[in-house]
Design a protein around this motif. Structure first.
Motif, PDB file in Angstrom:
ATOM      1  N   GLY A   1       0.840  -1.367  -0.024  1.00 39.31           N
ATOM      2  CA  GLY A   1       0.000  -0.172  -0.155  1.00 39.31           C
ATOM      3  C   GLY A   1       0.861   1.335   0.140  1.00 39.31           C
TER       4      GLY A   1
ATOM      5  N   LEU B   1       0.630   3.726   6.136  1.00 36.54           N
ATOM      6  CA  LEU B   1       0.095   3.087   7.483  1.00 36.54           C
ATOM      7  C   LEU B   1      -0.295   3.987   8.222  1.00 36.54           C
ATOM      8  CD1 LEU B   1       2.331   0.035   8.369  1.00 36.54           C
ATOM      9  CD2 LEU B   1      -0.055  -0.041   7.446  1.00 36.54           C
TER      10      LEU B   1
ATOM     11  N   HIS C   1      -3.740  -6.314   6.872  1.00 42.82           N
ATOM     12  CA  HIS C   1      -4.363  -5.157   7.303  1.00 42.82           C
ATOM     13  C   HIS C   1      -5.687  -5.204   7.445  1.00 42.82           C
ATOM     14  CE1 HIS C   1      -5.137  -0.821   7.092  1.00 42.82           C
ATOM     15  NE2 HIS C   1      -3.923  -0.501   7.882  1.00 42.82           N
TER      16      HIS C   1
ATOM     17  N   ARG D   1      -1.971  -4.519   2.383  1.00 39.75           N
ATOM     18  CA  ARG D   1      -3.338  -3.817   2.297  1.00 39.75           C
ATOM     19  C   ARG D   1      -3.920  -4.065   1.019  1.00 39.75           C
ATOM     20  NH1 ARG D   1      -3.493   2.260   3.431  1.00 39.75           N
ATOM     21  NH2 ARG D   1      -5.565   1.499   3.489  1.00 39.75           N
ATOM     22  N   TYR D   2      -3.130  -4.188  -0.101  1.00 34.63           N
ATOM     23  CA  TYR D   2      -3.701  -4.331  -1.583  1.00 34.63           C
ATOM     24  C   TYR D   2      -2.696  -5.535  -2.155  1.00 34.63           C
ATOM     25  CZ  TYR D   2      -5.403   0.021  -0.319  1.00 34.63           C
ATOM     26  OH  TYR D   2      -5.933   1.306   0.365  1.00 34.63           O
TER      27      TYR D   2
END
Length: 316
Positions: A12, A15, A76, A55-56
């Motif tokens: 990502g 954070l 996440h 995240r992704y």
């Protein structure tokens, strides 16, 4: 002589600062908002991270092999279907998640979408902007006394259930793994839920058992005019079958926050369906949940890295 810090790779672009405050002994490398498998492999080869915070994107065996000192993959959030868990286990890499960290945010978003469907928020807004005044002809769906059917009753589903109960709805849930049910929420078989629910909300993980569970066969069981909301995983739904159900009126409205392929490619059929509400998989991301998910993911990394190495019984 400067000693380099061990690296944590974040799939990502950011954070929460509260999470970064927990990771001051590490170098944080960001992969960007839409990292490909090739991007992540190159970053792993360059930085050899000891941990990946996801995240992704997806974490594949190829990515793991590009990071020989990788010890933990920390999500996440709660959904770990984007991580090849079998490959991680074979490589003695711990997979961690943060269940419940975004439960309030997702439950709130699910209810936002339920209410938007039931109260025709978007079409009424469009009509007003076009100069119409539909007070004498419009009737919204009143939820009190209607049946809310939840597929999945984890931290998110349980919150959605309690809110449904507060609305005066009859709340039923299908979850073969649930050990307890909130007050006012009753256990149901999947078939009975589909046959009786006026609103169906998905809150289960994506597994081989649940993949495309909403399909022509299950949609055929639904009460005509039901509302379907998905704030879980896009792979739970067979899109073409849902499209037909929306067209023939079996499903009156659908609200989708997740999709089989993300980001949603444009042009896409959902963009042209009037009785579908779309959001870009943001149900779990709020100002508060962003901090909760980040600190939970960081804490999980620290917990695993504090443990002795178990790979082949060799201690560091």
């Amino acid at each position: 002589m400067t000693v380099s810090q061990p690296v944590i790779l974040v799939t990502g672009s950011d954070l929460a600062q509260e999470a970064l405050d927990l990771l001051t002994n590490f170098e944080i490398i960001y992969a960007g908002r839409q990292p490909s498998e090739d991007d992540l492999c190159l970053l792993c080869e360059k930085h050899d991270p000891v941990a990946i915070i996801v995240r992704y994107g997806k974490i594949t065996a190829r990515i793991m092999d590009a990071a020989p000192h990788l010890r933990v993959i920390s999500k996440h959030g709660s959904g770990i279907d984007v991580i090849d868990q079998k490959a991680a286990a074979e490589r003695h890499i711990s997979v961690q998640s943060a269940p419940g960290a975004n439960a309030a945010a997702v439950a709130e978003h699910a209810w936002t979408m339920i209410l938007a469907c039931a109260k025709s928020v978007l079409p009424l807004d469009r009509r007003m902007r076009q100069g119409h005044w539909d007070k004498s002809t419009h009737k919204s769906v009143e939820l009190e006394g209607r049946t809310l059917g939840l597929i999945g009753l984890g931290a998110i589903g349980a919150r959605v259930a309690r809110i449904g109960n507060a609305f005066g709805m009859n709340v039923i849930a299908y979850d073969p793994f649930a050990k307890t049910f909130p007050d006012g929420c009753h256990s149901s078989s999947l078939d009975a839920l589909l046959q009786n629910a006026d609103v169906i909300s998905l809150h289960c993980p994506l597994t081989e058992d649940t993949r495309k569970m909403i399909n022509s066969d299950t949609l055929a069981l639904c009460k005509k005019g039901a509302i379907l909301v998905n704030t879980a995983r896009g792979g739970l739904i067979e899109d073409d079958d849902l499209l037909r159900s929306l067209d023939n009126g079996t499903i009156s409205w659908a609200a989708l926050d997740s999709f089989t392929i993300e980001p949603l490619t444009a042009p896409h059929v959902w963009q042209y369906v009037d009785n579908v509400i779309l959001s870009p998989h943001i149900g779990g991301v709020s100002d508060t949940s962003f901090v909760k998910m980040g600190t939970a993911a960081a804490s999980n990394v620290l917990k695993v890295l504090a443990e002795p190495l178990k790979n082949e019984g060799v201690l560091p």
